[in-house]
Design an enzyme around this catalytic site. Structure first.
Site, short mmCIF file in Angstrom:
data_model
loop_
_atom_site.label_atom_id
_atom_site.label_comp_id
_atom_site.label_asym_id
_atom_site.label_seq_id
_atom_site.Cartn_x
_atom_site.Cartn_y
_atom_site.Cartn_z
N GLU A 3 -6.96 4.12 7.81
CA GLU A 3 -6.92 5.56 7.57
C GLU A 3 -8.24 6.06 6.98
O GLU A 3 -8.68 7.19 7.27
CB GLU A 3 -5.74 5.91 6.68
CG GLU A 3 -4.41 5.73 7.40
CD GLU A 3 -3.27 5.35 6.50
OE1 GLU A 3 -3.41 5.43 5.26
OE2 GLU A 3 -2.21 4.96 7.03
N GLY A 7 2.37 2.40 11.06
CA GLY A 7 3.13 3.64 11.00
C GLY A 7 3.71 4.07 12.33
O GLY A 7 4.24 5.18 12.46
N HIS A 17 -9.45 0.57 4.78
CA HIS A 17 -8.17 0.74 5.47
C HIS A 17 -8.37 1.62 6.70
O HIS A 17 -9.24 2.50 6.73
CB HIS A 17 -7.15 1.37 4.52
CG HIS A 17 -5.76 1.39 5.06
ND1 HIS A 17 -5.31 2.35 5.92
CD2 HIS A 17 -4.72 0.53 4.87
CE1 HIS A 17 -4.05 2.10 6.24
NE2 HIS A 17 -3.67 1.00 5.62
N ASN A 32 0.86 -1.19 0.00
CA ASN A 32 0.00 0.00 0.00
C ASN A 32 0.90 1.24 0.00
O ASN A 32 1.47 1.60 1.02
CB ASN A 32 -0.92 -0.01 1.23
CG ASN A 32 -1.87 1.17 1.25
OD1 ASN A 32 -1.99 1.90 0.28
ND2 ASN A 32 -2.54 1.35 2.36
N SER A 84 3.14 -2.45 10.22
CA SER A 84 4.60 -2.28 10.31
C SER A 84 5.34 -3.57 9.96
O SER A 84 6.26 -3.99 10.67
CB SER A 84 5.00 -1.78 11.70
OG SER A 84 4.44 -0.51 11.95
N GLU A 102 -5.41 -5.44 10.35
CA GLU A 102 -4.37 -4.44 10.59
C GLU A 102 -4.66 -3.71 11.89
O GLU A 102 -5.47 -2.80 11.93
CB GLU A 102 -4.29 -3.46 9.41
CG GLU A 102 -5.65 -3.03 8.85
CD GLU A 102 -5.54 -1.83 7.94
OE1 GLU A 102 -4.49 -1.65 7.31
OE2 GLU A 102 -6.51 -1.05 7.87
N LYS A 125 0.02 4.25 -0.31
CA LYS A 125 -0.65 5.40 0.31
C LYS A 125 -0.44 6.66 -0.56
O LYS A 125 -0.36 6.56 -1.77
CB LYS A 125 -0.19 5.58 1.76
CG LYS A 125 -0.38 4.29 2.57
CD LYS A 125 -0.14 4.47 4.05
CE LYS A 125 -0.33 3.15 4.78
NZ LYS A 125 -0.19 3.30 6.24
#
Length: 267
Positions: free
Chosen positions: A113, A187, A111, A27, A227, A181, A29
């Site tokens: 985010e 991150g 996701h 990904n 991560s 996730e 991003k």
């Protein structure tokens, strides 16, 4: 002849896992430009990538068609998001039909985010998954808990709620890869231990077993995102219910090749 029951159990578990093709998604991003994409394509082309692994990279929408034209044949492109409608007055959104129109067959939906930065609800994510499948896309459907939810002992409650909403829109699970996730490990540099990740993956597979039956549950691919690096991917890949990874920052670097190849295990 004496048979080691623990070895037999381990071999059986490994055979079941081998029936699910290992999957590694990258990904990107909101990263990349044409120059950096050329560099990524170069290391993906040089590889070598394990031919037994399905590899998909999530590309910013503006570069989807460009990237697809550059990627080697053993790597597919994916959109990072899509809306729940085929067209309309939805400024800034892209539809699954448009993704298909440029020759891309994958999309990442739900996701963390999208959920936690842009406020997408379980219901919206589920609607988006349902529409993408109707159009004919393959979906990487993401679920996962935040740090405060984990610390409150609500991991199962959260991930089961999220997957329940998605499951109502799915008729064919062969078109869906589920990405667990944990938000607290994205991150942040923190990673769930292999045992922590396996525990949630196992519970998810048992959830599928209860809802869909054992045969279907054993076929669904559940990948881990949080991560993942070239350093920790081999240990994560050894777990019997971890069928691959959704990789963030490391997918922009040559170590992504090592992650793709992390499932090469010796007996």
């Amino acid at each position: 002849m004496r048979v080691c029951l623990s070895c037999s159990f381990s071999l059986g578990s490994q055979l079941v896992k081998m029936s699910r093709k290992f999957f590694v998604g990258g990904n990107w991003k909101m990263n990349g430009d044409k120059k950096s994409i050329e560099e990524i394509v170069k290391f993906l082309t040089c590889g070598p990538l394990d031919p037994n692994v399905e590899v998909v990279v999530g590309v910013p929408a503006i570069y989807l068609e460009y990237t697809k034209s550059k990627l080697p044949g053993n790597v597919a492109a994916s959109a990072q998001n899509a809306y729940k409608e085929p067209k309309g007055a939805f400024t800034g959104e892209i539809s699954p039909c448009q993704i298909k129109d440029v020759g891309v067959n994958w999309v990442i939906l739900g996701h963390s985010e999208r959920r936690n930065v842009f406020g997408e609800s379980d219901e919206l994510v589920a609607d988006k998954v349902g529409h993408a499948l109707e159009v004919g896309l393959f979906v990487i459907a993401c679920i996962g808990e935040k740090l405060e939810e984990r610390e409150a002992g609500k991991t199962e409650e959260v991930v089961f709620r999220q997957i329940e909403a998605i499951s109502k829109k799915v008729c064919d699970w062969s078109k869906v890869v589920v990405a667990y996730e944990p938000v607290w490990a994205i991150g942040t540099g923190k990673t769930a231990t292999p045992q922590q990740a396996q525990e949630v993956h196992c519970k998810l597979r048992n959830w599928f077993k209860t809802k869909l039956g054992d045969c279907a549950a054993q076929k669904i691919r559940i990948i881990y995102g949080g991560s993942v690096t070239g350093e920790n991917s081999k240990d994560l890949a050894k777990e019997k219910d971890i069928d691959g990874f959704l990789v963030g920052g490391a997918s922009l670097k040559p170590e992504f090749v090592d992650i793709v190849n992390s499932n090469k295990q010796t007996c």
